[in-house]
Scaffold this active site. Structure first.
Site, short mmCIF file in Angstrom:
data_model
loop_
_atom_site.label_atom_id
_atom_site.label_comp_id
_atom_site.label_asym_id
_atom_site.label_seq_id
_atom_site.Cartn_x
_atom_site.Cartn_y
_atom_site.Cartn_z
N LEU A 11 0.85 -1.31 0.11
CA LEU A 11 -0.16 -0.03 0.09
C LEU A 11 1.08 1.20 0.04
O LEU A 11 1.56 1.47 1.00
CB LEU A 11 -0.91 -0.02 1.07
CG LEU A 11 -1.66 -1.44 1.54
CD1 LEU A 11 -2.72 -1.16 2.61
CD2 LEU A 11 -2.53 -1.75 0.03
N ARG A 18 2.18 15.06 6.23
CA ARG A 18 3.09 15.42 7.32
C ARG A 18 4.67 15.49 7.12
O ARG A 18 5.30 15.98 7.89
CB ARG A 18 2.83 14.56 8.47
CG ARG A 18 1.37 14.51 9.10
CD ARG A 18 1.17 13.51 9.84
NE ARG A 18 2.12 13.52 11.19
CZ ARG A 18 2.05 12.46 11.84
NH1 ARG A 18 1.47 11.58 11.83
NH2 ARG A 18 2.96 12.37 12.95
N LYS A 25 5.60 10.40 -0.39
CA LYS A 25 6.27 9.85 1.11
C LYS A 25 6.98 8.55 0.62
O LYS A 25 8.34 8.67 1.12
CB LYS A 25 5.42 9.47 1.85
CG LYS A 25 5.86 8.94 3.27
CD LYS A 25 4.78 8.69 4.45
CE LYS A 25 3.67 7.72 4.32
NZ LYS A 25 2.95 7.67 5.30
N GLY A 144 -2.93 0.41 17.92
CA GLY A 144 -4.05 -0.73 18.12
C GLY A 144 -3.39 -2.03 18.97
O GLY A 144 -2.25 -2.18 18.64
N GLU A 158 -8.42 -0.64 18.62
CA GLU A 158 -7.68 0.54 18.26
C GLU A 158 -7.60 1.29 19.76
O GLU A 158 -8.63 1.02 20.50
CB GLU A 158 -8.52 1.53 17.45
CG GLU A 158 -8.66 0.98 15.90
CD GLU A 158 -7.33 0.89 15.36
OE1 GLU A 158 -6.45 1.67 15.69
OE2 GLU A 158 -7.00 -0.06 14.67
N TYR A 352 41.04 17.38 -11.02
CA TYR A 352 39.71 17.11 -11.51
C TYR A 352 40.04 16.26 -12.87
O TYR A 352 40.46 16.68 -13.60
CB TYR A 352 38.89 18.24 -11.76
CG TYR A 352 37.65 17.79 -12.56
CD1 TYR A 352 36.54 16.97 -11.97
CD2 TYR A 352 37.17 18.14 -13.85
CE1 TYR A 352 35.38 16.68 -12.54
CE2 TYR A 352 36.32 17.74 -14.68
CZ TYR A 352 35.15 17.12 -14.06
OH TYR A 352 34.17 16.48 -14.57
N ASN A 363 50.88 9.04 -14.33
CA ASN A 363 50.76 9.91 -13.02
C ASN A 363 50.31 11.31 -13.29
O ASN A 363 50.68 11.80 -14.50
CB ASN A 363 52.39 10.17 -12.55
CG ASN A 363 52.55 10.81 -11.32
OD1 ASN A 363 52.36 10.56 -9.93
ND2 ASN A 363 52.60 12.38 -11.61
N ASN A 372 36.92 19.13 -19.82
CA ASN A 372 35.72 18.39 -20.56
C ASN A 372 34.64 19.23 -21.07
O ASN A 372 33.85 18.35 -21.76
CB ASN A 372 35.36 17.18 -19.75
CG ASN A 372 34.52 17.56 -18.43
OD1 ASN A 372 35.05 18.71 -17.93
ND2 ASN A 372 33.92 16.69 -17.95
N TYR A 373 34.46 20.46 -20.65
CA TYR A 373 33.09 20.82 -21.11
C TYR A 373 33.44 22.26 -21.86
O TYR A 373 34.09 23.17 -21.40
CB TYR A 373 32.33 21.37 -19.76
CG TYR A 373 30.84 21.84 -19.94
CD1 TYR A 373 29.92 21.41 -20.93
CD2 TYR A 373 30.67 23.15 -19.33
CE1 TYR A 373 28.60 21.69 -21.24
CE2 TYR A 373 29.09 23.72 -19.50
CZ TYR A 373 28.29 22.87 -20.38
OH TYR A 373 27.22 23.47 -20.59
#
Length: 451
Positions: A11, A18, A25, A144, A158, A352, A363, A372-373
Site C-alpha cells: 500500500l 506530514r 512519501k 492498536g 484501536e 579534476y 601519474n 571536458n566541457y
C-alpha cells in the site's frame, strides 16, 4: 515456503502531508534507496510470486519506481481514500487470480525484512486464515492492541476504543498481515464501514475470521522493524536504524570501520575482504569496493567501482561513472567523474579528472584539470599508459595523450600528444618527438631506460 504461491500487496497511496514535501512519501530515501524500494526488496520473489503496488491518483512517479525495482509489479490506483481494506481491494483483480498466500505491507516501512515475510506465511501453511504482525511497544499509546486468547488473536482494538485494562497491553498492531489467499476475498468483502469515519479497516478482518470460526495468529517482531514513516523526524530515525544495521553487517563481513558511527553506507554497497574505512566517509548508491581498499577520512563516493588495494582520500570525491583499477591512488581534494583510471594510476592532489580514460601506471600531477566541457557539450580526454602529466596542467578535451608522453608543468594541451613525446611549453607550441625518452635518459645520467 517455495512450494506456496504468494501475492504481496504494498500500500503506497498515502500523500504523506506530514512530510511537508512535494515528493510522495514512499519516494523519500533511507540509505540511498527509496522507502518503497526497501519494502519491494524484502517482498518474496521467484517462481509463484506476484507483486501489486497500490498508488494514489497522479502518482506516476511511484509507479515508475515500483517498475524500476520490480518489472513484474502490477500497479493499481486507489482513487478514494476509504481505509486500509479499501486500499487492499483496489488490487482485487490480482487477488482474484488465486494464490496460496496474500501478504499486505506498507510502502513506508523500509526496515521490514524478507525473513519476517517468511515467518508471516508459515502459519497459513498450517491452516491459519490470518497471521498478523505485532511488536512490543515501549510506549503503546496510539497503537492498536492485539487481544489474544491463548495462541489465538481474537481482535485488534484501536487505542481510542480500548478499555483501561486493554490499554495496558503492550503487544501492538504493526499493520502488516498475511491472509490465506483462498479465503482472502471472502474475508475482505465482509469488512464494513460502520464507524465514525465511514472507512473500511483491515483490522476488522480479525473479528470476521473469529466469528466464522477460523484462526488468526500473531507473529512478533521488533519495534524497529515496523517503524512507519510519517514525518522527516521519523525518516531520520529510520535512517539511524538502517545505518546501524549496515555498519554491523559490514563489520561482520570483515570490513574495518575505525569509527562506525561516523560512516554512512548505502543499502547496496558491496565490500571485498580487508577493506578499511576511516572516519567521516559517505558512500552513496552503486559502490563496489574490492579487497584491501582503504578509504581515508572525509571522502564521498557514489556509483563507483574500486579495484583491489586502491587508496582514496582524504577529502576525495568520486562521482558517478568512476572506475579505479587495482592499486590506483586518489589523493586529497581530487574529484573524478565518468572516469576510468587503470591499474596503478596516481592522482594524488588537487585535481579534476572527468570524462576521461587514464592508462595504467600514469601519474597525474597536482592541479591537473581535464577541461571536458566547452559550454555546450562534454568531451573526452584519453591518457595513455605510463604517461606523466606535470602539475597545473590543463588538458582541453577532446584530446589524447600518448603512451609514455611527458607533459611539463603548467602546460595547456589543446591537441593530441604522440606516444613518447614531450610537451613543455604553454599552449603546446613545442612538442618534441621522443622527448619523454630523452628526459628519462637525462634523469638517469645518460643511461637509457625502459619505459
Amino acid at each position: 515456503m517455495t512450494a506456496r504461491s504468494s501475492l504481496t500487496i504494498v500500500l503506497a497511496a498515502g500523500e504523506g502531508t506530514r512530510m511537508r514535501s512535494s515528493v510522495p512519501k514512499v519516494l523519500h530515501p533511507v540509505a540511498s534507496q527509496t522507502l518503497l524500494a526497501h519494502v519491494l526488496g524484502a517482498a518474496p520473489t521467484g517462481t509463484g510470486t506476484a507483486l501489486a503496488v497500490v498508488i494514489g491518483p497522479d502518482h506516476q512517479a511511484v509507479a515508475d519506481e515500483a517498475k524500476r525495482i520490480r518489472s513484474d509489479a502490477l500497479i493499481f490506483v486507489q482513487r478514494e481514500r476509504l481505509g486500509t481494506a479499501h486500499a487492499v481491494l483496489a488490487a482485487r483483480e490480482a487477488i482474484a487470480r488465486g494464490v496460496d498466500d496474500v501478504l499486505i505491507a506498507f510502502g513506508d516501512t523500509p526496515l521490514i525484512s524478507a525473513e519476517t515475510f517468511a515467518r508471516l506465511r508459515a502459519p497459513l501453511a498450517n491452516g491459519a486464515a490470518i497471521a498478523a504482525l505485532g511488536f512490543r511497544a515501549v510506549d503503546p499509546t496510539g497503537y492498536g492492541r492485539f487481544i489474544v486468547e491463548g495462541d489465538r488473536l481474537v481482535a485488534i482494538r484501536e487505542h481510542a476504543d480500548a478499555g483501561a485494562e486493554e490499554r495496558k497491553i503492550d503487544l501492538c498492531n504493526a499493520g502488516v498481515m498475511a491472509i490465506d489467499g483462498r479465503r482472502a476475498l471472502a474475508i475482505l468483502d465482509k469488512i464494513g464501514n460502520a464507524n465514525s469515519k465511514g472507512e473500511y479497516y483491515l483490522t476488522d478482518a480479525v473479528g470476521i475470521v473469529r466469528d466464522i470460526g477460523w484462526e488468526s495468529v500473531v507473529i512478533e517482531t521488533s519495534e524497529d522493524e515496523v517503524r512507519g514513516i510519517n514525518t522527516k523526524a521519523q525518516l531520520a530515525e529510520a535512517e539511524a536504524v538502517m545505518q546501524t544495521r549496515l555498519r554491523k553487517a559490514a563489520m561482520e563481513a570483515g570490513v574495518t570501520l575505525i569509527a562506525p558511527e561516523t560512516v554512512y553506507l548505502a543499502a547496496d554497497t558491496v565490500f571485498g575482504k580487508d577493506v578499511t574505512i576511516e572516519p567521516f566517509v559517505v558512500i552513496g548508491p552503486g559502490v563496489s569496493i574490492a579487497d584491501g581498499a582503504v578509504i581515508h577520512s572525509f571522502s564521498h563516493i557514489v556509483e563507483t567501482t574500486l579495484g583491489k588495494k586502491v587508496s582514496i582520500g582524504p577529502y576525495a570525491r568520486l562521482r558517478p561513472g568512476t572506475s579505479l583499477g587495482d592499486g590506483a591512488r586518489i589523493g586529497n581534494f581530487v574529484e573524478t567523474k565518468a572516469a576510468t583510471l587503470e591499474a596503478g594510476v596516481k592522482v594524488n592532489h588537487l585535481s579534476y579528472i572527468g570524462d576521461a580514460t587514464v592508462g595504467a601506471n600514469s601519474n597525474i600531477g597536482a592541479g591537473t584539470i581535464t577541461c571536458n566541457y566547452d559550454g555546450f557539450k562534454k568531451h573526452k580526454t584519453v591518457i595513455g599508459q605510463g604517461a606523466f602529466v606535470g602539475t597545473n596542467s590543463s588538458l582541453v578535451a577532446p584530446v589524447k595523450i600518448g603512451n609514455g608522453a611527458y607533459i611539463g608543468s603548467g602546460s595547456v594541451i589543446t591537441r593530441d600528444v604522440p606516444d613518447d613525446a614531450m610537451a613543455l611549453e604553454r599552449n603546446q607550441q613545442t612538442i618534441r618527438e621522443g622527448g619523454a625518452a630523452r628526459y628519462r635518459e637525462m634523469k638517469t645520467g645518460g643511461k637509457k631506460t625502459e619505459k
